[in-house]
Design a protein around this motif. Structure first.
Motif, mmCIF file in Angstrom:
data_model
loop_
_atom_site.group_PDB
_atom_site.id
_atom_site.type_symbol
_atom_site.label_atom_id
_atom_site.label_comp_id
_atom_site.label_asym_id
_atom_site.label_seq_id
_atom_site.Cartn_x
_atom_site.Cartn_y
_atom_site.Cartn_z
ATOM 1 N N ALA A 135 -12.909 -24.305 -53.061
ATOM 2 C CA ALA A 135 -13.239 -25.569 -52.405
ATOM 3 C C ALA A 135 -12.204 -25.901 -51.326
ATOM 4 O O ALA A 135 -12.562 -26.352 -50.236
ATOM 5 C CB ALA A 135 -13.319 -26.692 -53.437
ATOM 6 N N ALA A 136 -10.928 -25.659 -51.624
ATOM 7 C CA ALA A 136 -9.879 -25.924 -50.635
ATOM 8 C C ALA A 136 -10.027 -25.002 -49.432
ATOM 9 O O ALA A 136 -9.852 -25.423 -48.279
ATOM 10 C CB ALA A 136 -8.508 -25.751 -51.276
ATOM 11 N N GLU A 137 -10.363 -23.752 -49.669
ATOM 12 C CA GLU A 137 -10.563 -22.803 -48.567
ATOM 13 C C GLU A 137 -11.780 -23.203 -47.729
ATOM 14 O O GLU A 137 -11.767 -23.089 -46.508
ATOM 15 C CB GLU A 137 -10.711 -21.391 -49.105
ATOM 16 N N ALA A 138 -12.835 -23.690 -48.374
ATOM 17 C CA ALA A 138 -14.025 -24.135 -47.646
ATOM 18 C C ALA A 138 -13.689 -25.349 -46.785
ATOM 19 O O ALA A 138 -14.137 -25.448 -45.638
ATOM 20 C CB ALA A 138 -15.148 -24.460 -48.627
ATOM 21 N N VAL B 222 -14.689 -27.342 -36.528
ATOM 22 C CA VAL B 222 -14.939 -28.582 -35.791
ATOM 23 C C VAL B 222 -14.573 -28.349 -34.312
ATOM 24 O O VAL B 222 -13.468 -27.948 -33.998
ATOM 25 C CB VAL B 222 -14.117 -29.743 -36.370
ATOM 26 N N PRO B 223 -15.517 -28.601 -33.397
ATOM 27 C CA PRO B 223 -15.229 -28.357 -31.966
ATOM 28 C C PRO B 223 -14.260 -29.389 -31.410
ATOM 29 O O PRO B 223 -14.187 -30.513 -31.908
ATOM 30 C CB PRO B 223 -16.596 -28.473 -31.300
ATOM 31 N N ASP B 224 -13.562 -28.999 -30.389
ATOM 32 C CA ASP B 224 -12.635 -29.893 -29.710
ATOM 33 C C ASP B 224 -13.451 -30.799 -28.801
ATOM 34 O O ASP B 224 -14.061 -30.352 -27.829
ATOM 35 C CB ASP B 224 -11.617 -29.087 -28.909
ATOM 36 N N LEU B 225 -13.483 -32.069 -29.077
ATOM 37 C CA LEU B 225 -14.310 -33.012 -28.330
ATOM 38 C C LEU B 225 -13.706 -33.405 -26.978
ATOM 39 O O LEU B 225 -14.391 -33.948 -26.147
ATOM 40 C CB LEU B 225 -14.560 -34.267 -29.175
ATOM 41 N N ALA C 238 -11.774 -24.136 -43.816
ATOM 42 C CA ALA C 238 -12.667 -23.453 -42.875
ATOM 43 C C ALA C 238 -13.472 -24.471 -42.077
ATOM 44 O O ALA C 238 -13.720 -24.272 -40.878
ATOM 45 C CB ALA C 238 -13.598 -22.505 -43.631
ATOM 46 N N MET C 239 -13.880 -25.564 -42.704
ATOM 47 C CA MET C 239 -14.623 -26.608 -42.002
ATOM 48 C C MET C 239 -13.769 -27.235 -40.905
ATOM 49 O O MET C 239 -14.268 -27.559 -39.838
ATOM 50 C CB MET C 239 -15.090 -27.683 -42.975
ATOM 51 N N LEU C 240 -12.484 -27.398 -41.163
ATOM 52 C CA LEU C 240 -11.605 -27.978 -40.157
ATOM 53 C C LEU C 240 -11.454 -27.062 -38.953
ATOM 54 O O LEU C 240 -11.308 -27.538 -37.828
ATOM 55 C CB LEU C 240 -10.229 -28.267 -40.773
#
Length: 76
Positions: free
Chosen positions: A60-63, A71-74, A66-68
């Motif tokens: 869960a921590a690795e997921a 995330v595209p740079d806005l 990975a989600m972070l």
């Protein structure tokens, strides 16, 4: 318990003090008094179950990490 008594001279400690008022001076005697007074308990665990839970927490921590990264740079 020894670390509790050792840290008394050193100021603030993070060790839990004995859970019973005792005239005993030896840590093992105090521990037996705590057990008799139902102030401490224990919990048996299944090593395989603990390993499974730790593996799930790691996944869960690795997921989350990975989600972070996804995330595209806005600001671009």
């Amino acid at each position: 318990m020894r670390s509790y008594y050792n840290q008394l001279d050193g100021g603030i400690g993070s060790v839990v003090p004995p859970q019973v008022a005792s005239v005993a001076r030896k840590p093992l005697s105090i521990a037996f008094e705590e057990i008799e007074a139902d102030k401490i308990t224990f919990e048996r665990f299944d090593p395989e179950e603990r390993a499974r839970l730790e593996a799930e927490a790691l996944a869960a921590a690795e997921a989350d990490a990975a989600m972070l990264e996804v995330v595209p740079d806005l600001e671009a």
